[in-house]
Design a protein around this motif. Structure first.
Motif, PDB file in Angstrom:
ATOM      1  N   ASP A  20      29.674 -40.464  12.078  1.00 30.43           N
ATOM      2  CA  ASP A  20      29.881 -41.774  12.765  1.00 30.43           C
ATOM      3  C   ASP A  20      30.350 -42.718  11.566  1.00 30.43           C
ATOM      4  O   ASP A  20      30.149 -44.127  11.555  1.00 30.43           O
ATOM      5  N   VAL A  21      31.144 -42.406  10.787  1.00 31.66           N
ATOM      6  CA  VAL A  21      31.609 -43.286   9.612  1.00 31.66           C
ATOM      7  C   VAL A  21      33.135 -43.636   9.897  1.00 31.66           C
ATOM      8  O   VAL A  21      33.831 -42.943  10.522  1.00 31.66           O
ATOM      9  N   ARG A  45      25.655 -41.965   6.826  1.00 32.64           N
ATOM     10  CA  ARG A  45      26.021 -42.354   8.321  1.00 32.64           C
ATOM     11  C   ARG A  45      25.910 -43.633   8.809  1.00 32.64           C
ATOM     12  O   ARG A  45      25.313 -44.541   8.397  1.00 32.64           O
ATOM     13  N   GLY A  46      26.916 -43.678   9.819  1.00 33.48           N
ATOM     14  CA  GLY A  46      27.173 -45.022  10.532  1.00 33.48           C
ATOM     15  C   GLY A  46      27.730 -46.033   9.701  1.00 33.48           C
ATOM     16  O   GLY A  46      27.939 -47.345  10.060  1.00 33.48           O
ATOM     17  N   SER A  47      28.258 -45.863   8.521  1.00 35.54           N
ATOM     18  CA  SER A  47      28.935 -46.737   7.643  1.00 35.54           C
ATOM     19  C   SER A  47      30.340 -47.426   8.075  1.00 35.54           C
ATOM     20  O   SER A  47      30.841 -46.497   8.768  1.00 35.54           O
ATOM     21  N   THR A  48      30.594 -48.299   7.516  1.00 34.64           N
ATOM     22  CA  THR A  48      32.075 -48.490   7.796  1.00 34.64           C
ATOM     23  C   THR A  48      32.681 -49.028   6.335  1.00 34.64           C
ATOM     24  O   THR A  48      31.893 -50.104   5.765  1.00 34.64           O
ATOM     25  N   PRO A  54      23.341 -45.514   4.113  1.00 33.88           N
ATOM     26  CA  PRO A  54      23.743 -45.524   5.693  1.00 33.88           C
ATOM     27  C   PRO A  54      23.753 -46.748   6.467  1.00 33.88           C
ATOM     28  O   PRO A  54      23.222 -47.651   5.928  1.00 33.88           O
ATOM     29  N   ASN A  55      24.605 -46.849   7.409  1.00 33.68           N
ATOM     30  CA  ASN A  55      24.896 -48.156   7.961  1.00 33.68           C
ATOM     31  C   ASN A  55      25.348 -49.342   7.278  1.00 33.68           C
ATOM     32  O   ASN A  55      24.997 -50.646   7.531  1.00 33.68           O
ATOM     33  N   SER A  56      25.962 -48.944   6.186  1.00 31.22           N
ATOM     34  CA  SER A  56      26.659 -50.053   5.207  1.00 31.22           C
ATOM     35  C   SER A  56      27.923 -50.622   5.723  1.00 31.22           C
ATOM     36  O   SER A  56      28.710 -49.979   6.713  1.00 31.22           O
TER      37      SER A  56
END
Length: 317
Positions: free
Chosen positions: A268-269, A285-288, A301-303
């Motif tokens: 999910d990047v 995971r989940g980073s942009t 994650p999620n950065s």
């Protein structure tokens, strides 16, 4: 009374270019090339000279495999329930026969990871193992297709993506080449990836491991290295590089081949255009990752990483 014609004049040689014998000095040049080829700059392995795999044949194989995977889009639009299986079977048979011959040639040409004395029958066995994975590959490609449709607001339908998006072409070629890379036909796999590179401007090494639902938007200039690992539902844009920061060497200074040196991108990047991510680092995971960001450190994650946050990061990202 019959008139006598004057005798014909000899053809004029005015302006003719003089071509003395041996004008290119081919004997000397050919001899010097032989010396370079066989002695001073030899790159050939010992033993009998072998024919390399044919790039033209591999292009036809890729086209045939793609037609078999998506017969109504890449094959024939008028296929129906009565003849589509015949078309797929015939197309696959032709492509796989040719592929086994190219795998055999590749193994003999450079050895690949295959045993010495590799026989044509063994190439057939490898090709059979490759063919059994094609239904699974098609399933992965359908997930890639769906990811493109969801991820691109400009996409109107699946056929548009499947036959018109360079990122889709590149991932079709990559998933086929990656299978071959895994079974040991590495030269053939590498040549297939270069065919995709030529066709799309997207350079994915066949060794790269890419999860389901992968979407390359626009795509031109994307580079993904041999040991990169990409998770599920990852989206990248044009000019993204997943590369190596440095090349480790052994005690004698030789570059170590196959060492893990490319990034791990978790699920999910999203990686925006122009980002350069180098070394064996992990993007959580989940980073942009924003456009034109340069990264050489792990990202939690999620950065959300932008140029400004990357420049000011104490970790040196």
């Amino acid at each position: 009374m019959k008139r006598e014609l004057p005798p014909a004049s000899p053809p004029s040689t005015a302006g003719a270019v003089s071509r003395p014998p041996g004008r290119w000095q081919l004997d000397r040049i050919v001899a010097e090339l032989r010396t370079s080829r066989e002695e001073t700059h030899s790159i050939r392995q010992d033993g009998e000279a072998r024919r390399a795999p044919s790039r033209d044949a591999l292009e036809a194989i890729l086209d045939g495999l793609t037609e078999a995977l998506f017969p109504r889009h890449y094959g024939q639009s008028d296929l129906d329930g009565e003849n589509i299986d015949y078309f797929v079977g015939n197309t696959l048979s032709t492509a796989l026969d040719s592929l086994s011959a190219q795998i055999h040639r590749g193994a003999l040409f450079v050895g690949d990871e295959l045993e010495p004395g590799f026989a044509h029958e063994e190439a057939i066995e490898l090709t059979r193992a490759f063919a059994t994975q094609l239904p699974s590959v098609r399933g992965l490609l359908i997930n890639d297709l769906r990811a493109a449709f969801v991820g691109d607001p400009a996409a109107r339908n699946f056929p548009e993506i499947l036959i018109g998006y360079p990122g889709m072409t590149a991932i079709i070629h990559h998933r086929l080449a990656h299978l071959l890379y895994q079974i040991g036909a590495r030269l053939v796999a590498r040549l297939m990836s270069e065919i995709a590179h030529t066709r799309t401007g997207i350079d994915i090494h066949p060794g790269a491991r890419i999860g389901s639902g992968f979407f390359i938007d626009h795509g031109t200039g994307v580079v993904i290295g041999e040991t990169a690992i990409i998770g599920n539902n990852v989206r990248v844009y044009q000019a993204v590089t997943l590369g190596a920061r440095h090349f480790p060497t052994d005690d004698e200074g030789h570059v170590i081949k196959g060492d893990a040196r490319h990034p791990i991108v978790e699920d999910d990047v999203v990686i925006y255009a122009g980002a350069t991510i180098l070394g064996r680092i992990t993007i959580g995971r989940g980073s942009t990752i924003g456009g034109n960001v340069w990264l050489t450190k792990d990202v939690p994650p999620n950065s959300i990483v932008t140029q400004a946050t990357a420049r000011n990061s104490p970790s040196g990202a």
